[in-house]
Scaffold this motif. Structure first.
Motif, PDB file in Angstrom:
ATOM      1  N   THR A 161       0.948  -1.261   0.068  1.00  0.00           N
ATOM      2  CA  THR A 161      -0.028   0.105   0.105  1.00  0.00           C
ATOM      3  C   THR A 161       0.786   1.274   0.244  1.00  0.00           C
ATOM      4  N   ILE A 162       0.441   2.378  -0.548  1.00  0.00           N
ATOM      5  CA  ILE A 162       0.923   3.745  -0.429  1.00  0.00           C
ATOM      6  C   ILE A 162       0.087   3.985   1.140  1.00  0.00           C
ATOM      7  N   SER A 163       1.081   4.576   1.788  1.00  0.00           N
ATOM      8  CA  SER A 163       0.898   5.141   3.249  1.00  0.00           C
ATOM      9  C   SER A 163      -0.317   6.069   3.300  1.00  0.00           C
TER      10      SER A 163
ATOM     11  N   LEU B  18      18.028   7.742   3.758  1.00  0.00           N
ATOM     12  CA  LEU B  18      17.782   6.660   3.123  1.00  0.00           C
ATOM     13  C   LEU B  18      16.240   5.920   3.572  1.00  0.00           C
ATOM     14  N   GLU B  19      15.470   5.754   2.537  1.00  0.00           N
ATOM     15  CA  GLU B  19      14.206   5.487   2.765  1.00  0.00           C
ATOM     16  C   GLU B  19      14.096   3.805   2.487  1.00  0.00           C
ATOM     17  N   VAL B  20      13.548   3.285   3.492  1.00  0.00           N
ATOM     18  CA  VAL B  20      13.519   1.635   3.242  1.00  0.00           C
ATOM     19  C   VAL B  20      11.856   1.400   2.953  1.00  0.00           C
ATOM     20  N   GLY B  21      11.761   1.009   1.700  1.00  0.00           N
ATOM     21  CA  GLY B  21      10.443   0.565   1.262  1.00  0.00           C
ATOM     22  C   GLY B  21       9.624   1.672   0.429  1.00  0.00           C
ATOM     23  N   THR B  22      10.440   1.792  -0.781  1.00  0.00           N
ATOM     24  CA  THR B  22      10.037   2.769  -1.927  1.00  0.00           C
ATOM     25  C   THR B  22       8.495   2.726  -2.139  1.00  0.00           C
TER      26      THR B  22
ATOM     27  N   GLY C 251       6.516   5.355  -4.207  1.00  0.00           N
ATOM     28  CA  GLY C 251       7.641   6.495  -4.676  1.00  0.00           C
ATOM     29  C   GLY C 251       7.014   7.895  -3.939  1.00  0.00           C
ATOM     30  N   TYR C 252       5.834   7.993  -3.460  1.00  0.00           N
ATOM     31  CA  TYR C 252       5.499   9.032  -2.848  1.00  0.00           C
ATOM     32  C   TYR C 252       6.069   9.765  -1.839  1.00  0.00           C
ATOM     33  N   GLN C 253       6.528   9.011  -0.763  1.00  0.00           N
ATOM     34  CA  GLN C 253       7.193   9.446   0.390  1.00  0.00           C
ATOM     35  C   GLN C 253       8.690  10.003  -0.146  1.00  0.00           C
ATOM     36  N   ALA C 254       9.185   9.364  -1.225  1.00  0.00           N
ATOM     37  CA  ALA C 254      10.476   9.752  -1.522  1.00  0.00           C
ATOM     38  C   ALA C 254      10.422  10.965  -2.137  1.00  0.00           C
TER      39      ALA C 254
ATOM     40  N   THR D  44      16.452   5.260  -1.989  1.00  0.00           N
ATOM     41  CA  THR D  44      15.178   4.677  -1.554  1.00  0.00           C
ATOM     42  C   THR D  44      15.444   3.203  -1.921  1.00  0.00           C
ATOM     43  N   VAL D  45      14.918   2.280  -1.293  1.00  0.00           N
ATOM     44  CA  VAL D  45      15.444   0.797  -1.530  1.00  0.00           C
ATOM     45  C   VAL D  45      13.835   0.134  -1.621  1.00  0.00           C
ATOM     46  N   GLU D  46      13.677  -0.824  -2.382  1.00  0.00           N
ATOM     47  CA  GLU D  46      12.356  -1.640  -2.455  1.00  0.00           C
ATOM     48  C   GLU D  46      12.762  -3.158  -2.822  1.00  0.00           C
ATOM     49  N   ARG D  47      12.086  -4.184  -1.981  1.00  0.00           N
ATOM     50  CA  ARG D  47      12.305  -5.399  -2.147  1.00  0.00           C
ATOM     51  C   ARG D  47      11.476  -6.090  -3.465  1.00  0.00           C
ATOM     52  N   GLN D  48      10.520  -5.334  -3.999  1.00  0.00           N
ATOM     53  CA  GLN D  48       9.453  -5.893  -4.917  1.00  0.00           C
ATOM     54  C   GLN D  48      10.027  -5.460  -6.251  1.00  0.00           C
ATOM     55  N   GLU D  49      10.469  -6.267  -6.898  1.00  0.00           N
ATOM     56  CA  GLU D  49      11.097  -5.679  -8.279  1.00  0.00           C
ATOM     57  C   GLU D  49      10.120  -4.653  -9.188  1.00  0.00           C
TER      58      GLU D  49
ATOM     59  N   ARG E  29      16.680  -3.548  -3.779  1.00  0.00           N
ATOM     60  CA  ARG E  29      17.872  -3.998  -2.545  1.00  0.00           C
ATOM     61  C   ARG E  29      16.615  -4.496  -1.450  1.00  0.00           C
ATOM     62  N   ASP E  30      17.357  -5.490  -0.689  1.00  0.00           N
ATOM     63  CA  ASP E  30      16.902  -5.797   0.655  1.00  0.00           C
ATOM     64  C   ASP E  30      17.071  -4.637   1.652  1.00  0.00           C
ATOM     65  N   GLY E  31      16.309  -3.921   2.171  1.00  0.00           N
ATOM     66  CA  GLY E  31      16.358  -2.954   3.199  1.00  0.00           C
ATOM     67  C   GLY E  31      16.863  -3.209   4.439  1.00  0.00           C
ATOM     68  N   TYR E  32      16.669  -4.560   5.015  1.00  0.00           N
ATOM     69  CA  TYR E  32      17.405  -5.010   6.087  1.00  0.00           C
ATOM     70  C   TYR E  32      19.022  -4.732   6.177  1.00  0.00           C
ATOM     71  N   LYS E  33      19.409  -4.717   4.956  1.00  0.00           N
ATOM     72  CA  LYS E  33      20.978  -4.440   4.994  1.00  0.00           C
ATOM     73  C   LYS E  33      21.218  -3.026   4.736  1.00  0.00           C
TER      74      LYS E  33
ATOM     75  N   PHE F  52       7.639  -5.443   7.168  1.00  0.00           N
ATOM     76  CA  PHE F  52       9.141  -5.308   6.778  1.00  0.00           C
ATOM     77  C   PHE F  52       9.662  -6.999   6.351  1.00  0.00           C
ATOM     78  N   VAL F  53       9.980  -7.338   5.311  1.00  0.00           N
ATOM     79  CA  VAL F  53      10.047  -8.632   4.945  1.00  0.00           C
ATOM     80  C   VAL F  53      11.544  -8.732   4.334  1.00  0.00           C
ATOM     81  N   LYS F  54      12.134  -9.855   4.867  1.00  0.00           N
ATOM     82  CA  LYS F  54      13.616 -10.050   4.695  1.00  0.00           C
ATOM     83  C   LYS F  54      13.693 -10.792   3.117  1.00  0.00           C
TER      84      LYS F  54
HETATM   85  N1  SAH Z   1       6.925   4.512   1.270  1.00  0.00           N
HETATM   86  C1  SAH Z   1       5.931   3.955   0.408  1.00  0.00           C
HETATM   87  C2  SAH Z   1       5.093   3.084   1.232  1.00  0.00           C
HETATM   88  C3  SAH Z   1       5.424   1.836   0.765  1.00  0.00           C
HETATM   89  S1  SAH Z   1       4.846   0.356   1.954  1.00  0.00           S
HETATM   90  C4  SAH Z   1       4.967   4.811  -0.247  1.00  0.00           C
HETATM   91  O1  SAH Z   1       5.321   6.048  -0.566  1.00  0.00           O
HETATM   92  O2  SAH Z   1       4.405   4.476  -1.232  1.00  0.00           O
HETATM   93  C5  SAH Z   1       6.076  -0.299   2.245  1.00  0.00           C
HETATM   94  C6  SAH Z   1       7.146  -0.894   1.324  1.00  0.00           C
HETATM   95  O3  SAH Z   1       7.994  -1.662   1.763  1.00  0.00           O
HETATM   96  C7  SAH Z   1       6.385  -1.970   0.406  1.00  0.00           C
HETATM   97  O4  SAH Z   1       6.561  -1.654  -1.010  1.00  0.00           O
HETATM   98  C8  SAH Z   1       7.516  -3.188   0.615  1.00  0.00           C
HETATM   99  O5  SAH Z   1       7.514  -4.277  -0.619  1.00  0.00           O
HETATM  100  C9  SAH Z   1       8.502  -2.608   1.100  1.00  0.00           C
HETATM  101  N2  SAH Z   1       9.528  -3.637   1.865  1.00  0.00           N
HETATM  102  C10 SAH Z   1       9.203  -4.385   2.750  1.00  0.00           C
HETATM  103  N3  SAH Z   1      10.199  -5.034   3.126  1.00  0.00           N
HETATM  104  C11 SAH Z   1      11.303  -4.427   2.556  1.00  0.00           C
HETATM  105  C12 SAH Z   1      12.456  -4.968   2.708  1.00  0.00           C
HETATM  106  N4  SAH Z   1      13.229  -5.716   3.205  1.00  0.00           N
HETATM  107  N5  SAH Z   1      13.634  -3.966   1.890  1.00  0.00           N
HETATM  108  C13 SAH Z   1      12.733  -3.059   0.947  1.00  0.00           C
HETATM  109  N6  SAH Z   1      11.664  -2.670   0.926  1.00  0.00           N
HETATM  110  C14 SAH Z   1      10.655  -3.561   1.778  1.00  0.00           C
END
Ligand code: SAH
Length: 215
Positions: free
Chosen positions: A62-64, A85-89, A92-95, A107-112, A135-139, A208-210
């Motif tokens: 979801t978009i937040s 650094l934003e984890v979870g692109t 792209g709205y928040q970025a 900004t990093v996102e795990r879903q291609e 990328r995996d944002g855990y790292k 937040f998924v690894k």
């Molecule tokens: N900031 C976003 C909100 C997206 S919801 C916006 O403005 O739209 C959170 C996002 O975090 C999801 O797209 C999800 O795939 C991503 N996410 C979850 N675990 C992650 C990880 N380990 N690394 C990178 N992105 C991750």
């Protein structure tokens, strides 16, 4: 992509809604007022884009909610030229909001699929100010560390050590922590390397998924 008077009017109303809910930072409100949220959503959600609600963006994500975006952005306290650094692109709205505030955003996102879609939009909307990574944002993003600010926009079961380590002295990490419901944490790294952890209320995020996902 069109931003009509009607969109602008709905956006002004959204800003007033968020203000009523307690957001007082004028710079953050101005950024929400300036950025067309409907650009980051599927056409099917155009009518809902200016309601203060989280909305689906595909891949079960979801978009937040705009209030949550504003709340996290206020806590993050970005300055002009802050390296963020934003984890979870996601969409792209928040970025793009962070870029409007003058930040240099990574900004990093795990879903291609989401990474690709958001990158296309951010290259148009915030050229040169936002760099997207699959990328995996855990790292975190060690090759670009340290960061002045780190923002996690997914619900973490624990605070990843890598993110704490990638924070500069005086830096701030904003991260929602918890499984069903999350507590928003604002963690500040002191000059001596220690951390101050403040809790800022309850929110609900997608998890937040690894690891990476190519679906
Ligand atoms: N900031 C976003 C909100 C997206 S919801 C916006 O403005 O739209 C959170 C996002 O975090 C999801 O797209 C999800 O795939 C991503 N996410 C979850 N675990 C992650 C990880 N380990 N690394 C990178 N992105 C991750």
């Amino acid at each position: 992509m069109e931003d009509t008077y009607r969109h602008k009017g709905m956006r002004r109303q959204l800003v007033e809604d968020i203000r009523k809910k307690g957001i007082t930072d004028e710079k953050v409100l101005a950024a929400i007022g300036a950025l067309p949220r409907h650009f980051f959503l599927d056409k099917a959600f155009e009518e809902l884009a200016y309601e203060d609600k989280a909305l689906p963006i595909g891949q079960d994500q979801t978009i937040s909610q705009p209030y949550t975006v504003a709340f996290q952005t206020v806590l993050l306290d970005v300055q002009k030229r802050s390296k963020v650094l934003e984890v979870g692109t996601g969409s792209g709205y928040q970025a793009a909001i962070l870029a409007l505030l003058g930040a240099r955003v990574y900004t990093v996102e795990r879903q291609e699929a989401l990474y690709k879609q958001a990158k296309t939009m951010l290259d148009r909307i915030s050229p040169g100010n936002v760099r997207c990574f699959y990328r995996d944002g855990y790292k975190g993003l060690p090759e670009f560390a340290p960061f002045d600010r780190i923002l996690v926009t997914a619900g973490a079961d624990a605070i990843p050590e890598a993110l704490l380590q990638q924070l500069s002295p005086g830096g701030i990490l904003v991260i929602p922590v918890g499984t069903e419901l999350q507590v928003m944490h604002k963690i500040t790294r002191q000059a001596d390397g220690s951390f101050v952890d403040e809790e800022k209320g309850f929110f609900r995020f997608v998890p937040f998924v690894k690891g990476l996902n190519r679906d």
